[in-house]
Design a protein around this motif. Sequence first.
Motif, PDB file in Angstrom:
ATOM      1  N   THR A   1      -7.124   2.662 -11.939  1.00 22.90           N
ATOM      2  CA  THR A   1      -8.357   2.070 -11.424  1.00 22.90           C
ATOM      3  C   THR A   1      -9.315   3.230 -11.123  1.00 22.90           C
TER       4      THR A   1
ATOM      5  N   THR B   1     -11.906  -3.830  -7.483  1.00 23.58           N
ATOM      6  CA  THR B   1     -11.534  -5.121  -6.905  1.00 23.58           C
ATOM      7  C   THR B   1     -10.033  -5.318  -7.083  1.00 23.58           C
ATOM      8  N   THR B   2      -9.537  -6.431  -6.542  1.00 19.25           N
ATOM      9  CA  THR B   2      -8.109  -6.712  -6.684  1.00 19.25           C
ATOM     10  C   THR B   2      -7.811  -7.359  -8.036  1.00 19.25           C
ATOM     11  N   ARG B   3      -8.848  -7.594  -8.866  1.00 21.17           N
ATOM     12  CA  ARG B   3      -8.632  -8.284 -10.147  1.00 21.17           C
ATOM     13  C   ARG B   3      -9.006  -7.434 -11.357  1.00 21.17           C
TER      14      ARG B   3
ATOM     15  N   GLN C   1      -1.230 -10.705  -5.062  1.00 24.70           N
ATOM     16  CA  GLN C   1      -2.681 -10.752  -4.836  1.00 24.70           C
ATOM     17  C   GLN C   1      -3.457  -9.591  -5.427  1.00 24.70           C
ATOM     18  N   ASN C   2      -2.781  -8.494  -5.745  1.00 22.52           N
ATOM     19  CA  ASN C   2      -3.513  -7.309  -6.180  1.00 22.52           C
ATOM     20  C   ASN C   2      -3.041  -6.898  -7.579  1.00 22.52           C
TER      21      ASN C   2
ATOM     22  N   ARG D   1      -3.038  -4.209  -8.954  1.00 19.23           N
ATOM     23  CA  ARG D   1      -2.310  -2.932  -8.954  1.00 19.23           C
ATOM     24  C   ARG D   1      -0.803  -3.131  -8.814  1.00 19.23           C
TER      25      ARG D   1
ATOM     26  N   GLU E   1       0.846  -1.210   0.000  1.00 27.71           N
ATOM     27  CA  GLU E   1       0.000   0.000   0.000  1.00 27.71           C
ATOM     28  C   GLU E   1       0.874   1.249   0.000  1.00 27.71           C
TER      29      GLU E   1
END
Length: 456
Positions: free
Chosen positions: A451, A231-233, A440-441, A443, A116
């Motif tokens: 985004t 979302t993370t996808r 997992q993300n 980004r 982050e």
Amino acid sequence: MSSIKRTTVKEALTCEVAMEQIEIQGWVRTRRDSKAFAFLEINDGSSLASIQVVADAGIPGYERIKEMSTGASVVVQGQLVESPGKQKWELQAQRLSLLGVAPDSYPLQKKGHSPEFLRSILHLRPRTNLFGAIFRTRSRMAAAVHDFFNSRDFIWVHTPIITGSDCEGAGEMFHVTTMDPLKEHGDYEKDFFGKSAQLTVSGQLEAECFACALGNVYTFGPTFRAENSNTTRHASEFWMIEPEMAFCNLEGDMDVAEDFIKHLVNTMLADESGDMEFFGKFVDKGLRARLEHVSQSRFIRCSYTEAIEIMQKSAVNFEYPPIWGMDLQTEHERFLTEKHFKTPVIVYNYPKDIKPFYMRLNDDGKTVTAMDVLVPGIGEIIGGSQREERLDVLEDNMRCSGLNMEDYSWYTDLRRFGTVPHAGFGLGFERLLMFVTGVQNIRDVLPFPRTPRNCG
Ligand code: 4AD
Ligand code: MG
């Protein structure tokens, strides 16, 4: 001086015999001082590993050693010698030069920043171990995409980024305009292209034109979706690879999709740069085992109707209870691939009402030849289909979807003149990268992620 060989850290660390008189250029990761010498860890991005430099007090340039702090850029000339430490070689410096200092305000002073925090300094995060590994892997995977299609004689087509057609029919497009939204609006006649124009959501329709001329083609380029899903996808700008194959049906399409994923997974498994090992250690401990399993297993093929039945019979309490006719949610996709089949799954023959106009209608009149590849940890990684090659059926679908037939006359011409069965699919490049790195993300696998409400 002319005999000094400029090398990357990677070249230096992997050479067989000690190179004399080399020069490396990079950034200081850490420095430790003792009385008579200093140790510097130098990284130049060519590999995960940094090279250890031993600089004796008194060599030219040593007078500025205190300024060679974390983040500073330096040039080191010296000699490779066997290292008593973990690495085979270290660099015995003979000359140091400081190019650019990095004062205490340098944000990457210490190791172990959260993703982050690093997202708030996109311009600096490639200098960390994690993001260096991710973006080297991204480059290697892009090369592996081209290798796969080259080895099968597919032609790479550069489809346009600015387009007038909405391939997915979902209306989630960014407008391209030179009009000032605050002063002028609505009249596309006056706009740059004299009509409404958008950023592409898929190169598929254009790729079909080329498949119906050159046989097997693929696209690999940026894709834009204005869907408001944080979302993370999902990303607003991502890269997609879209093969399109003439004289191909749904089964052939699924075969290529499976081979393609396995090729990319195998490329990752064969990585000896240290990046794959790093992901296994610090990002996802189960990564190698999962990729090996995918590489060795045959992907399960399961119709949408069967998939719904399996989920209805399962004891799982889904947030969205599965009903025939609904689109599969991520929870459904992940149940099928992670819990039920425990292997990648290709779900095919979806209800026609939830899929775009170009998919081929099955004889049952209710389903279309869609196929989605679902993988553990991600869910949908590929979406594709056999295309409707029958002019009358296609035109019916287009009418039902509310498309303006005139805008798509070029597309229907493909069915008017020498129509052939054809099929293709789209692989989301970032979803693939998440899959092969364990990140997992989404980004964190895009160099500069875009985004909703975020275009830094
Ligand atoms: O399933 P999709 O929407 O299919 C198409 O666009 C077809 N025209 C492809 C074709 O048949 N040639 O998107 C394909 C893939 C998805 O499976 C997913 O991996 C990725 O693109 N994708 C996204 N990736 C990141 N962010 C988003 N917002 C994405 N939307 C789709
Ligand atoms: Mg899809």
